[in-house]
Write a protein that holds these residues in place. Sequence first.
Motif, PDB file in Angstrom:
ATOM      1  N   UNK A  78      -7.307 -14.622  -2.161  1.00 46.75           N
ATOM      2  CA  UNK A  78      -7.043 -13.934  -3.402  1.00 46.75           C
ATOM      3  C   UNK A  78      -7.738 -12.773  -3.762  1.00 46.75           C
ATOM      4  N   UNK A  79      -9.326 -12.818  -3.575  1.00 48.59           N
ATOM      5  CA  UNK A  79      -9.821 -11.382  -3.675  1.00 48.59           C
ATOM      6  C   UNK A  79      -9.446 -10.414  -2.945  1.00 48.59           C
ATOM      7  N   UNK A  80      -8.489 -10.362  -1.931  1.00 44.86           N
ATOM      8  CA  UNK A  80      -7.949  -9.418  -1.299  1.00 44.86           C
ATOM      9  C   UNK A  80      -6.855  -8.585  -2.107  1.00 44.86           C
ATOM     10  N   UNK A  81      -6.302  -9.356  -3.311  1.00 44.29           N
ATOM     11  CA  UNK A  81      -5.424  -8.761  -4.216  1.00 44.29           C
ATOM     12  C   UNK A  81      -5.852  -7.197  -4.670  1.00 44.29           C
ATOM     13  N   UNK A  82      -5.043  -6.398  -4.605  1.00 39.56           N
ATOM     14  CA  UNK A  82      -5.417  -4.871  -4.888  1.00 39.56           C
ATOM     15  C   UNK A  82      -4.253  -4.115  -4.577  1.00 39.56           C
ATOM     16  N   UNK A  83      -4.344  -2.718  -4.954  1.00 41.63           N
ATOM     17  CA  UNK A  83      -3.468  -1.915  -4.603  1.00 41.63           C
ATOM     18  C   UNK A  83      -4.030  -0.953  -3.223  1.00 41.63           C
ATOM     19  N   UNK A  84      -3.322  -1.209  -2.166  1.00 43.85           N
ATOM     20  CA  UNK A  84      -3.926  -0.357  -1.184  1.00 43.85           C
ATOM     21  C   UNK A  84      -3.587   0.884  -0.812  1.00 43.85           C
ATOM     22  N   UNK A  85      -4.237   1.885  -0.704  1.00 47.76           N
ATOM     23  CA  UNK A  85      -4.122   3.314  -0.461  1.00 47.76           C
ATOM     24  C   UNK A  85      -4.572   3.502   1.196  1.00 47.76           C
ATOM     25  N   UNK A  86      -3.582   4.582   1.539  1.00 46.65           N
ATOM     26  CA  UNK A  86      -4.159   5.066   2.798  1.00 46.65           C
ATOM     27  C   UNK A  86      -4.552   6.625   2.396  1.00 46.65           C
ATOM     28  N   UNK A  87      -5.261   6.933   3.494  1.00 46.22           N
ATOM     29  CA  UNK A  87      -5.854   8.492   3.320  1.00 46.22           C
ATOM     30  C   UNK A  87      -6.091   9.206   4.573  1.00 46.22           C
ATOM     31  N   UNK A  88      -5.880  10.563   4.714  1.00 48.54           N
ATOM     32  CA  UNK A  88      -5.947  10.935   5.803  1.00 48.54           C
ATOM     33  C   UNK A  88      -6.919  12.444   5.849  1.00 48.54           C
ATOM     34  N   UNK A  89      -7.832  12.798   6.760  1.00 48.63           N
ATOM     35  CA  UNK A  89      -8.402  14.287   6.307  1.00 48.63           C
ATOM     36  C   UNK A  89      -8.865  14.512   7.427  1.00 48.63           C
ATOM     37  N   UNK A  90      -8.547  15.979   7.925  1.00 55.09           N
ATOM     38  CA  UNK A  90      -8.921  16.723   8.968  1.00 55.09           C
ATOM     39  C   UNK A  90     -10.565  17.020   9.101  1.00 55.09           C
ATOM     40  N   UNK A  91     -11.062  17.047   7.921  1.00 56.25           N
ATOM     41  CA  UNK A  91     -12.499  17.383   7.944  1.00 56.25           C
ATOM     42  C   UNK A  91     -13.589  16.388   7.717  1.00 56.25           C
ATOM     43  N   UNK A  92     -13.050  15.162   7.800  1.00 53.02           N
ATOM     44  CA  UNK A  92     -13.974  13.861   7.430  1.00 53.02           C
ATOM     45  C   UNK A  92     -14.991  13.750   8.795  1.00 53.02           C
ATOM     46  N   UNK A  93     -16.202  13.846   8.507  1.00 48.99           N
ATOM     47  CA  UNK A  93     -17.167  13.621   9.596  1.00 48.99           C
ATOM     48  C   UNK A  93     -17.415  11.986   9.294  1.00 48.99           C
ATOM     49  N   UNK A  94     -17.949  11.482  10.775  1.00 49.41           N
ATOM     50  CA  UNK A  94     -18.125  10.129  10.966  1.00 49.41           C
ATOM     51  C   UNK A  94     -19.029   9.544   9.683  1.00 49.41           C
ATOM     52  N   UNK A  95     -19.964   9.942   9.299  1.00 52.10           N
ATOM     53  CA  UNK A  95     -20.887   9.551   8.336  1.00 52.10           C
ATOM     54  C   UNK A  95     -20.429   9.574   7.129  1.00 52.10           C
ATOM     55  N   UNK A  96     -19.079  10.288   6.638  1.00 51.86           N
ATOM     56  CA  UNK A  96     -18.374  10.235   5.472  1.00 51.86           C
ATOM     57  C   UNK A  96     -17.165   9.488   5.496  1.00 51.86           C
ATOM     58  N   UNK A  97     -16.945   8.785   6.358  1.00 50.28           N
ATOM     59  CA  UNK A  97     -15.528   7.748   6.665  1.00 50.28           C
ATOM     60  C   UNK A  97     -15.532   7.071   5.361  1.00 50.28           C
ATOM     61  N   UNK A  98     -16.313   6.619   4.784  1.00 52.95           N
ATOM     62  CA  UNK A  98     -16.415   5.908   3.546  1.00 52.95           C
ATOM     63  C   UNK A  98     -16.167   6.582   2.151  1.00 52.95           C
ATOM     64  N   UNK A  99     -16.247   7.655   2.253  1.00 52.95           N
ATOM     65  CA  UNK A  99     -16.277   8.656   1.031  1.00 52.95           C
ATOM     66  C   UNK A  99     -15.021   9.179   0.766  1.00 52.95           C
TER      67      UNK A  99
END
Length: 125
Positions: A87-108
């Motif tokens: 039940x705590x997985x209930x949420x709106x899920x969004x996808x995102x993409x970025x050509x300039x995302x570096x590994x250390x910013x993956x969660x940002x």
Amino acid sequence: VQLQASGGGLVHPGGSLRLSCAASGRTISRDAVAWFRQAPGMERSFVAGINRSGGRKYATDSMKGRFTISRDTARNTVYLQMGSLRPDDTAVYYCAAGPSVIASNLESQNAYAYWGLGTQVTVSS
């Protein structure tokens, strides 16, 4: 670029869903891609991502054991396979993409240039 998320729905606890995020307008095969979610009353947060080198990261060990993020470059689509849903997985899920995302910013969230509109996942008996 447009990202179209789909695959959400109502599922019982313990069930599974596969979310899809189809991109159009340009290829995202070399972008970092990720799924985020926003539960009611909560801020949007990172779920899982694939960096530009193909490395995968999950927000928690629990998600790592229950969720799998993958991409199909031929279909220009990203997936999130979710199992053992709670039940705590209930949420709106969004996808995102970025050509300039570096590994250390993956969660940002701020690192991503493109966002889908979201798909609702409800886990309830």
